[in-house]
Design an enzyme around this catalytic site. Structure first.
Site, short mmCIF file in Angstrom:
data_model
loop_
_atom_site.label_atom_id
_atom_site.label_comp_id
_atom_site.label_asym_id
_atom_site.label_seq_id
_atom_site.Cartn_x
_atom_site.Cartn_y
_atom_site.Cartn_z
N TYR A 1 60.70 7.65 102.27
CA TYR A 1 59.82 6.66 102.92
C TYR A 1 60.56 5.33 103.12
CZ TYR A 1 55.45 3.95 103.42
OH TYR A 1 54.43 3.13 103.85
N LYS B 1 61.28 3.54 106.64
CA LYS B 1 60.68 2.24 106.96
C LYS B 1 61.71 1.19 107.31
CE LYS B 1 56.31 3.04 106.77
NZ LYS B 1 55.63 3.20 108.07
N1 LIG Z 1 48.63 1.04 102.74
C1 LIG Z 1 49.68 0.30 102.48
O1 LIG Z 1 49.70 -0.51 101.53
C2 LIG Z 1 50.90 0.41 103.33
C3 LIG Z 1 52.03 -0.33 102.95
C4 LIG Z 1 53.14 -0.29 103.76
C5 LIG Z 1 53.14 0.46 104.93
N2 LIG Z 1 52.03 1.19 105.25
C6 LIG Z 1 52.08 1.96 106.49
O2 LIG Z 1 50.94 1.70 107.26
C7 LIG Z 1 50.65 2.82 108.09
C8 LIG Z 1 49.20 3.23 107.91
O3 LIG Z 1 49.00 3.69 106.60
P1 LIG Z 1 47.59 3.71 105.83
O4 LIG Z 1 47.82 3.01 104.57
O5 LIG Z 1 46.52 3.26 106.75
O6 LIG Z 1 47.48 5.27 105.47
P2 LIG Z 1 46.57 6.42 106.11
O7 LIG Z 1 47.05 7.68 105.52
O8 LIG Z 1 45.13 6.06 105.98
O9 LIG Z 1 46.91 6.35 107.67
C9 LIG Z 1 47.94 7.06 108.28
C10 LIG Z 1 47.36 7.80 109.45
O10 LIG Z 1 48.40 8.41 110.19
C11 LIG Z 1 47.94 9.68 110.63
N3 LIG Z 1 49.07 10.56 110.91
C12 LIG Z 1 49.92 11.13 110.01
N4 LIG Z 1 50.83 11.88 110.64
C13 LIG Z 1 50.56 11.78 111.97
C14 LIG Z 1 51.16 12.32 113.13
N5 LIG Z 1 52.22 13.14 113.05
N6 LIG Z 1 50.65 12.00 114.33
C15 LIG Z 1 49.58 11.18 114.44
N7 LIG Z 1 48.94 10.65 113.37
C16 LIG Z 1 49.45 10.94 112.14
C17 LIG Z 1 47.09 10.19 109.48
O11 LIG Z 1 46.18 11.21 109.91
C18 LIG Z 1 46.39 8.92 109.02
O12 LIG Z 1 45.13 8.72 109.63
C19 LIG Z 1 51.65 3.90 107.68
O13 LIG Z 1 52.75 3.89 108.57
C20 LIG Z 1 52.08 3.46 106.31
O14 LIG Z 1 53.34 3.97 105.96
C21 LIG Z 1 50.91 1.18 104.49
#
Ligand SMILES: NC(=O)c1ccc[n+]([C@@H]2O[C@H](COP(=O)([O-])OP(=O)(O)OC[C@H]3O[C@@H](n4cnc5c(N)ncnc54)[C@H](O)[C@@H]3O)[C@@H](O)[C@H]2O)c1
Length: 304
Positions: free
Chosen positions: A165, A169
């Site tokens: 990851y 990123k």
């Molecule tokens: N939550 C945090 O604190 C955090 C921190 C840093 C980065 N992020 C990043 O933010 C983004 C959103 O994460 P989140 O926390 O809302 O998690 P989440 O799991 O709720 O959202 C991710 C979404 O991406 C969708 N997804 C996964 N693979 C896919 C694909 N191949 N095609 C289309 N859709 C797909 C999933 O179905 C899900 O709805 C991600 O990129 C995550 O890495 C989140």
């Protein structure tokens, strides 16, 4: 200066839940027509369903906005291209891309299967590349584009158990750096978001009150700022719990030692001094490093 996205068309990937859902709602609230994309899978990327994306579309429409659901997997270039074509046929353009879709396959590197490494790179890196590539030509033709990649503190600063990851990123920061340069003359602005949000990705990792404070709705304002008419470009904007920061890659001024057999020892002995951030440089592009090094070696003034 109000951010008004009326008549702008946006694609938000992974918008069926978590952060993506909030980004989609926030973009629609400011007038954008939104493609709510989501594969609808599990956290590790397995499974598939359009239910969550349909639900977000319903929410947007109920609030008076325009949206369509799309179930493309960002890992599949043909599906991504079809999504962009559908949005363009329906609404005339794609002006905004928020590449948010993501999965997790956490394990220490010792235990991580190469397939878990590849799967994470495939969704975060190639997924973002596919989406950017599919909108790029249209954005160039129309001389307008706003692209946000979703990076993470895990990549920017490291995170135990997330080698795959973190690598993915940080790759997005590199992608942003060069696309921002290549997009500049076409008014395509490319930025990264590094969010913190109490979504399913953080479940079980933090106490309930911390999760509540990390409301994903408090991250989406950063996305709006990054896709505004006068958005910055090549910026890594961090956001969580109502605080907004920026992460930067800088170049320290360093020390010029010239040549010599004892250079390895000199460098090792001076690591603290050459890492000193006093008088650091903020190169506008990669060439900034070698122009600095050549200037330190006496080859004319620095070009920045
Ligand atoms: N939550 C945090 O604190 C955090 C921190 C840093 C980065 N992020 C990043 O933010 C983004 C959103 O994460 P989140 O926390 O809302 O998690 P989440 O799991 O709720 O959202 C991710 C979404 O991406 C969708 N997804 C996964 N693979 C896919 C694909 N191949 N095609 C289309 N859709 C797909 C999933 O179905 C899900 O709805 C991600 O990129 C995550 O890495 C989140």
């Amino acid at each position: 200066m109000t951010i008004d996205l009326t008549n702008r068309v946006a694609i938000v990937t992974g918008a069926g839940g978590g952060l993506g859902r909030q980004h989609a709602l926030a973009l629609a609230k400011r007038g954008a027509k939104v493609v709510v994309n989501d594969l609808g899978g599990n956290l590790d990327g397995t499974g598939r369903s359009l239910r969550a994306a349909d639900e977000v579309v319903r929410e947007i429409r109920e609030a008076g906005g325009e949206a369509i659901a799309n179930g493309a997997s960002v890992t599949d270039l043909a599906e991504v291209e079809a999504m962009v074509a559908e949005a363009t046929e329906r609404w005339g353009s794609v002006d905004i891309l928020v590449a948010n879709a993501g999965i997790l396959r956490d394990k220490t590197f010792a235990k991580m299967e190469i397939d878990d490494f590849r799967a994470v790179l495939e969704v975060h890196v190639m997924g973002s590349v596919h989406c950017a590539k599919a909108v790029w030509a249209g954005m160039r033709e129309r001389s307008y584009g706003r692209i946000v990649f979703t990076s993470s503190s895990s990549g920017l600063f490291g995170s135990f158990g997330q080698a795959n990851y973190s690598a993915a990123k940080m790759a997005l920061v590199g992608l942003m750096n060069t696309l921002a340069l290549e997009g500049a003359r076409y008014n395509i602005k490319v930025n990264c978001l590094a969010p913190t949000a109490g979504t399913r990705m953080l479940e079980g990792l933090l106490p309930a009150d911390h999760i509540a404070a990390l409301d994903p709705a408090l991250v989406s304002p950063a996305v709006l700022a990054l896709v505004a008419e006068d958005a910055p470009t090549k910026t890594v904007l961090c956001a969580g719990a109502g605080t907004f920061e920026s992460a930067k890659t800088i170049l320290t001024k360093g020390i010029h030692f010239g040549a010599g057999e004892d250079l390895p020892e000199k460098v090792l002995g001076a690591l603290d001094r050459l890492s000193d951030t006093d008088g650091f440089l903020d190169p506008k592009e990669g060439a900034g490093q070698y122009t600095h090094e050549l200037a330190m070696a006496g080859f004319g003034p620095e070009q920045g």
